[in-house]
Design a protein around this motif. Structure first.
Motif, PDB file in Angstrom:
ATOM      1  N   ASN A  96       0.795  -1.220   0.000  1.00 11.72           N
ATOM      2  CA  ASN A  96       0.000   0.000   0.000  1.00 11.72           C
ATOM      3  C   ASN A  96       0.832   1.277   0.000  1.00 11.72           C
ATOM      4  OD1 ASN A  96      -2.795  -1.032   0.099  1.00 11.72           O
ATOM      5  ND2 ASN A  96      -2.157  -1.931   2.029  1.00 11.72           N
ATOM      6  N   SER A 100       1.502   0.268  -4.452  1.00 11.98           N
ATOM      7  CA  SER A 100       0.190   0.708  -4.928  1.00 11.98           C
ATOM      8  C   SER A 100      -0.363   1.728  -3.943  1.00 11.98           C
ATOM      9  CB  SER A 100      -0.749  -0.494  -5.055  1.00 11.98           C
ATOM     10  OG  SER A 100      -1.987  -0.105  -5.622  1.00 11.98           O
ATOM     11  N   SER A 101      -1.614   2.093  -4.115  1.00 13.03           N
ATOM     12  CA  SER A 101      -2.229   3.060  -3.205  1.00 13.03           C
ATOM     13  C   SER A 101      -3.728   2.796  -3.102  1.00 13.03           C
ATOM     14  CB  SER A 101      -2.009   4.486  -3.687  1.00 13.03           C
ATOM     15  OG  SER A 101      -2.766   5.397  -2.902  1.00 13.03           O
ATOM     16  N   PRO A 102      -4.247   2.677  -1.875  1.00 12.57           N
ATOM     17  CA  PRO A 102      -5.691   2.472  -1.708  1.00 12.57           C
ATOM     18  C   PRO A 102      -6.514   3.715  -2.026  1.00 12.57           C
ATOM     19  CG  PRO A 102      -4.610   2.682   0.416  1.00 12.57           C
ATOM     20  CD  PRO A 102      -3.520   2.638  -0.607  1.00 12.57           C
ATOM     21  N   TYR A 107      -7.153   0.556  -7.605  1.00  8.62           N
ATOM     22  CA  TYR A 107      -6.876  -0.308  -6.453  1.00  8.62           C
ATOM     23  C   TYR A 107      -8.103  -1.143  -6.106  1.00  8.62           C
ATOM     24  CZ  TYR A 107      -5.434  -1.559  -1.657  1.00  8.62           C
ATOM     25  OH  TYR A 107      -5.114  -2.239  -0.500  1.00  8.62           O
ATOM     26  N   TRP A 108      -9.270  -0.532  -6.216  1.00  5.93           N
ATOM     27  CA  TRP A 108     -10.514  -1.186  -5.801  1.00  5.93           C
ATOM     28  C   TRP A 108     -11.233  -1.873  -6.951  1.00  5.93           C
ATOM     29  CZ3 TRP A 108     -10.897  -1.371  -0.709  1.00  5.93           C
ATOM     30  CH2 TRP A 108     -10.215  -0.399   0.039  1.00  5.93           C
ATOM     31  N   ASN A 114      -6.689  -7.972  -4.459  1.00 10.40           N
ATOM     32  CA  ASN A 114      -5.677  -7.067  -3.905  1.00 10.40           C
ATOM     33  C   ASN A 114      -6.125  -6.384  -2.612  1.00 10.40           C
ATOM     34  OD1 ASN A 114      -3.428  -7.456  -5.563  1.00 10.40           O
ATOM     35  ND2 ASN A 114      -4.262  -6.134  -7.156  1.00 10.40           N
ATOM     36  N   PRO A 115      -7.292  -5.724  -2.556  1.00  4.22           N
ATOM     37  CA  PRO A 115      -7.709  -5.145  -1.278  1.00  4.22           C
ATOM     38  C   PRO A 115      -7.987  -6.199  -0.211  1.00  4.22           C
ATOM     39  CG  PRO A 115      -9.428  -4.884  -2.950  1.00  4.22           C
ATOM     40  CD  PRO A 115      -8.195  -5.334  -3.654  1.00  4.22           C
TER      41      PRO A 115
END
Length: 226
Positions: A96, A100-102, A107-108, A114-115
């Motif tokens: 995170n 990547s980045s939430p 990401y979603w 992944n989440p």
């Protein structure tokens, strides 16, 4: 808060279903690839470990309920659960923060696993340790052991990379995931560059581990252990 065993069991079953689904979805993304690299990733391995530990917790919690033990905290596999909580926290933070980045839409929406494997699963597993585990089971030296598995993983990845390089004479098929993470990529960083990253991450991991130990010790009310 009352530590009801039925609530603990329900919580842990939810974890088993959620992380199991995440692992299955992740595995399915490799089914059409020439080489299934599912187990090469630290994410996969650490999530499998948490799933196995939680499966034991489910079994033991169910036994407690059958034996009419309605309330109380868990007394099983606590040091291992603590270390696995650090390992899965590493999974979450590295992905995170570095990979990547939430806070992005992809990401979603790109891959549901992944989440699950990098955010929801780690949070639920760490909360399980803090909410349901009996205290005084994790000695002060245990946080130092948090680097054992990551070091083993790094050695295996580097050895595998060297083996594949020699096997294919430096022309490894693209279907192989040789170095799953950029900070382990010997080809681009060299061994010295990888060592620098390992040293930096080691310090971070140990600090996080002692922070987790502090939280683990301080967030417990003995009156809840009915």
């Amino acid at each position: 808060m009352i530590l009801n065993k039925k609530f603990q069991l329900s919580y842990r079953i939810v974890f088993i279903i959620l992380v199991g689904a995440g692992l299955l979805l992740d595995l399915m993304t490799w089914t059409k690839q020439p080489h299934n690299e599912f187990l090469v990733y630290y994410t996969t391995q650490s999530n499998i470990m948490t799933w196995i530990i939680m499966a034991f917790h489910v079994r033991n919690t169910y036994k407690d309920i059958k034996n009419k033990k309605t309330y109380g905290t868990s007394n099983d596999l606590i040091p291992l659960h603590f270390l696995a909580a650090i390992w899965i926290l590493i999974t979450s933070l590295v992905y995170n923060v570095l990979l990547s980045s939430p806070f992005t839409l992809t990401y979603w929406t790109s891959n549901l696993h992944n989440p699950i494997l990098h955010l929801f699963g780690p949070i639920l597993f760490i909360l399980d340790l803090l909410l349901f585990s009996k205290r005084k089971q994790v000695k002060s030296y245990v946080p130092l052991l948090c680097v054992t598995y990551p070091y083993l993983y790094i050695v295996l990845i580097l050895a595998r990379g060297s083996y594949l390089t020699n096997l294919y004479h430096g022309k490894i098929p693209q279907s192989y995931v040789v170095y799953p993470y950029f900070f382990l990529d010997v080809k681009h960083l060299g061994y010295l560059g990888v060592l620098r990253w390992v040293m930096i991450l080691s310090v971070v991991f140990i600090l996080l581990s002692y922070l987790m130990h502090f939280i683990y010790v301080k967030t417990h009310n003995e009156s809840l252990c009915v």
